[in-house]
Structures are given as C-alpha cells and as structure tokens.
Design a protein around this motif. Structure first.
Motif, mmCIF file in Angstrom:
data_model
loop_
_atom_site.group_PDB
_atom_site.id
_atom_site.type_symbol
_atom_site.label_atom_id
_atom_site.label_comp_id
_atom_site.label_asym_id
_atom_site.label_seq_id
_atom_site.Cartn_x
_atom_site.Cartn_y
_atom_site.Cartn_z
ATOM 1 N N LYS A 22 73.135 82.827 25.402
ATOM 2 C CA LYS A 22 74.034 81.714 25.161
ATOM 3 C C LYS A 22 75.266 81.844 26.047
ATOM 4 O O LYS A 22 75.960 82.857 26.004
ATOM 5 N N MET A 108 79.921 72.036 16.246
ATOM 6 C CA MET A 108 78.658 72.162 16.967
ATOM 7 C C MET A 108 78.450 73.602 17.439
ATOM 8 O O MET A 108 77.362 74.162 17.295
ATOM 9 N N PHE A 109 79.501 74.207 17.979
ATOM 10 C CA PHE A 109 79.373 75.584 18.447
ATOM 11 C C PHE A 109 79.115 76.543 17.286
ATOM 12 O O PHE A 109 78.319 77.481 17.406
ATOM 13 N N ASP A 111 77.538 75.860 14.569
ATOM 14 C CA ASP A 111 76.142 75.678 14.194
ATOM 15 C C ASP A 111 75.210 76.502 15.080
ATOM 16 O O ASP A 111 74.115 76.885 14.657
ATOM 17 N N MET A 112 75.644 76.761 16.320
ATOM 18 C CA MET A 112 74.840 77.525 17.276
ATOM 19 C C MET A 112 75.168 79.011 17.270
ATOM 20 O O MET A 112 74.710 79.753 18.138
ATOM 21 N N ALA A 339 75.924 69.721 24.221
ATOM 22 C CA ALA A 339 74.790 69.799 23.299
ATOM 23 C C ALA A 339 73.488 69.981 24.070
ATOM 24 O O ALA A 339 72.611 70.764 23.672
ATOM 25 N N LEU A 342 73.236 73.563 25.370
ATOM 26 C CA LEU A 342 72.926 74.528 24.312
ATOM 27 C C LEU A 342 71.583 74.262 23.640
ATOM 28 O O LEU A 342 71.158 75.035 22.775
ATOM 29 N N ASP A 343 70.927 73.158 24.033
ATOM 30 C CA ASP A 343 69.708 72.719 23.352
ATOM 31 C C ASP A 343 69.982 72.534 21.861
ATOM 32 O O ASP A 343 69.206 72.949 20.995
ATOM 33 N N TYR A 344 71.091 71.883 21.575
ATOM 34 C CA TYR A 344 71.526 71.672 20.195
ATOM 35 C C TYR A 344 70.712 70.553 19.559
ATOM 36 O O TYR A 344 70.557 69.479 20.147
ATOM 37 N N LYS A 345 70.213 70.795 18.350
ATOM 38 C CA LYS A 345 69.315 69.839 17.687
ATOM 39 C C LYS A 345 69.978 69.083 16.538
ATOM 40 O O LYS A 345 69.327 68.291 15.881
ATOM 41 N N GLU A 347 72.432 66.830 16.603
ATOM 42 C CA GLU A 347 73.303 65.742 17.052
ATOM 43 C C GLU A 347 73.310 64.551 16.117
ATOM 44 O O GLU A 347 74.179 63.671 16.237
#
Length: 444
Positions: A22, A108-109, A111-112, A339, A342-345, A347
C-alpha cells in the motif's frame, strides 16, 4: 465508481494486497500560492524542491480548485462541489462545514487500513467540536481556524471564539516558532514514527497566506535579486515553504519509504491581489504587488482562471514517469482517483462528483472529454461560472444584479482576453443551460 476514461491494452497498477504494497499518501496544500508564485512557472521564484518534484513527476497543467480556501478543502475532502452541502461553503467561514458522520477522505483511508493525520490548517469548522479528529483523522496538529500569526499562532483577534486555535489532538497548546517550521517538524516526526505502516498524511500548510513574516535572514538572502520589498517577502515565504517540503521528502528518504510514497501538491486557490494589513496578530504588514497569477486573468475569489487554475503535481518514483498532463481536472477528482489507486471497493458510501483520473495520470493518456466544471464563490453567489470542453462562462453580481455572461474559448484564449458572448450565442446558451442544471443540485 464514476470513470470517464477508457484505456485498452495498458498494464494498470495491480490490486493492492498486503500492507507493504500500500503506498503512503502525502497530500500537500499550499495556501494562496498563485500561478506565478512557484519556480517552475516563474524563474524569479526560488523553490528548488517543489520544482524537482514537479519535474520528476506528473505536472497537472489544468488543475482546478475553488477560488477560496474553505470551499477547496471541502471539495477535496468530500469529492463534491462545496455548495452541494451548504450555501455557506461557497466562501471561507468558521462554522461547521459538514456534519459529523459525513464520509470524507480520511474515512476511505481508514477503511483500507491506513493511519491518518493532518498537520497544518484545518478551516472546515474552526472549533474543537468540529475538529479533524471527529472526521476520521487519528492525529491532528495545527490550527482549527484559517490564517494565523506566523509566530503568534492565533487567528484574527476580532473573531472570538475562533482566535485561540493552535492544538495537538484537540488539546490547545502554546509553542514557539514559525508555523511553517512547526508543521514541518511535526510531519517529519510523524513519518519516522509511522514508517512501518501505511499512512495518509494531509499537510495543508499555512504558507504562503498572509500575514507574511520571515525573520530568518536566509530566506531574504535567497531572494535578494527581487527589488520590490513586498514581492521579495512573498518569495521568501515560498522558499521557506519549499525548504519545509524538501525536509518532508528527506524524511521519507531517510525512513526508506520514498519510493512507495505518493506526493500530491496543489494550491488551494490563486494569488491574492492586495493585503491591507493589521488583520491578523502582529506583525501583519500591508502588502501590494506581492503575489501573482500572471499570465492568468483574475485573482483569489474570482471565477477567472487566475482564481482557480493553480500549480499542482503528483510525484511517485515507483510508478509515475515525468510528463505534463494537460487534461483538465478538479480537486473533487482526488477522492475517486485515490480510490482507484487503492482499489477501494466502498465507494458506494460516498456522493462523489469527481472523475477518476488515475489511469490518465499513470499512463500519460490525454483524455479528450467534454466534462463540466462548475464554479461558485460567495454565500450570495457573487461569482458564478462553468467550463464545458474548451468553453467557459463567467458572471459577477454587483449591487445584487448579475452582469451579462461572458464567454471564452480557453483553447484559443487561455487568458480570457476576448469575450465571445455576442458572436457565439448558441454556444453561450448551451453553457448557460448546463450551468442552470448544475445549480439545481446546490443547497441554495
């Protein structure tokens, strides 16, 4: 996630798996730095560290923000135009900008699996009850309020209860030193303490907003080639900020994490034309001809390009090759863009209006896209405007009455010298209809 960019046959950055993969994110915001207030736009300015980051990274040539500090910060943190949340967010203010529980960037961060921190100027609710630790930041240092005395650290003394504002983790503190040095020192210490885990470090410096006070003679010496005293003082503040950024980068190098750290830089708005002085804690000198957007038209709070098109870049040695991205983007784009990185899911938690620009940034892919950019300044909507493709409309309210719309073609006339409203009535009408539709989504 909203994504207007399609790229075929390009190897995109793979899904981030383990914590070691990351990337750290350091997001730096300068305050009131105009287009001509940085070295890579103007050779009289001494900003070698920022210039190197821009030269070795992706320079964002058309990076738009809102024309004042609080609106830009709200747009960055929420991924929305600030007037979608409240009409008062169209200009700088000290009250709550969005309710606690609003999903913003640090959430968001977290969450990751990131740790999150802010050092510097918050200015999105200027009391402890609205402070950054209530909005997803694990660590907070600096001022709740906007501009502060460089050595005094208080906001304007006439605006109580916001004057006493310097804090660490929501505990008011008294410290000695220039705010640029204090923020830099805190950031460097944070980097070393958190080098073994992914972090999001938000660095909204107070520089180069007034009041400008530079007691260390080395900054003046570095800029002695500038004859006008006020301009030399501004240049000294830029050099001071630049040195702070350089020390942050050095800390990343020393910690062995520079290659896997994304550094993003932007100003929050364009240059301010004149400062009357004696507003903030002394010393607060009056200044004129000290900050410039040349060759852009307009100033801070204007909807002309000088108020909103600002110096910006992103630098990541491990992934990004140097070039200049000319595709327009907006500060609201950073939420969906990061997002994607980071491949954030998650959203679907957010109400983003921004566009995912990561593939364009990474691939050097210029997007020919006619997207809309919507601009408002002032709680009473003093300035309004919209860009669509190469075309842009602007109008201003004077004594409660709007002027006629002005129309510019930014491809042929980037400095907005020729108003084409009379000769291009069909184009004008199209943009006005688009503006009216955008306006319907505001909290008026």
């Amino acid at each position: 996630m909203k994504n207007l960019i399609c790229i075929c046959g390009f190897a995109i950055f793979s899904t981030i798996g383990s914590a070691q993969q990351k990337p750290n994110i350091v997001f730096i915001v300068a305050d009131d730095m105009g287009w001509a207030d940085i070295g890579y736009h103007n050779s009289e300015i001494r900003s070698p560290n920022l210039d190197k980051l821009a030269k070795t990274g992706v320079e964002l040539d058309y990076h738009y923000v809102q024309p004042q500090c609080t609106p830009t910060r709200v747009a960055l943190m929420t991924g929305q135009y600030p007037t979608r949340i409240s009409a008062k967010n169209a200009q700088a203010h000290n009250e709550e900008t969005y309710p606690i529980g609003t999903q913003i960037m640090p959430h968001m961060f977290k969450d990751m699996g990131y740790t999150t921190a802010i050092m510097g100027k918050w200015h999105m609710g200027c009391l402890e009850q609205w402070g950054p630790k209530h909005h997803g930041f694990d660590y907070s240092y600096g001022s709740y309020a906007g501009a502060v005395g460089m050595y005094d650290h208080r906001y304007t003394l006439t605006k109580k209860p916001y004057s006493i504002t310097w804090h660490r983790n929501h505990e008011l503190v008294e410290e000695e030193g220039h705010v640029t040095d204090l923020v830099r020192k805190e950031a460097v210490e944070y980097i070393h303490k958190n080098k073994d885990k992914p972090f999001f470090l938000y660095l909204p410096f107070h520089a180069v907003h007034v009041p400008l006070v530079e007691k260390d003679p080395k900054w003046n010496e570095m800029n002695k080639h500038i004859q006008w005293d006020d301009r030399r003082l501004m240049a000294s503040a830029v050099s001071h900020l630049d040195d702070a950024v350089g020390q942050v980068v050095q800390a990343l190098d020393d910690a062995g994490i520079r290659e896997n750290t994304v550094i993003i830089f932007t100003s929050d708005n364009g240059a301010w034309r004149i400062h009357k002085g004696d507003i903030y804690p002394a010393p607060d000198p009056a200044l004129s001809r000290f900050s410039f957007n040349h060759p852009m038209r307009g100033w801070k709070i204007d909807i002309y390009e000088g108020g909103m098109r600002v110096p910006a870049f992103v630098n990541w040695p491990a992934k990004l090759k140097p070039y200049k991205l000319k595709t327009p983007m907006h500060v609201i784009d950073w939420m969906p863009t990061l997002a994607d990185l980071l491949d954030y899911k998650g959203e679907d938690k957010y109400n983003w209006e921004g566009v995912d620009m990561w593939k364009s940034i990474e691939s050097q892919y210029e997007v020919d896209d006619k997207r809309e950019f919507y601009f408002v300044w002032g709680e009473n909507r003093t300035w309004e405007g919209l860009r669509y493709g190469d075309w842009k409309i602007v109008r201003k309210k004077n004594n409660g009455v709007y002027s006629k719309w002005e129309l510019f073609n930014l491809e042929n006339d980037p400095y907005e010298a020729q108003n084409l409203a009379s000769s291009e009535s069909l184009k004008l009408n199209d943009l006005v209809l688009r503006f009216d539709k955008q306006k319907q989504n505001d909290k008026l």
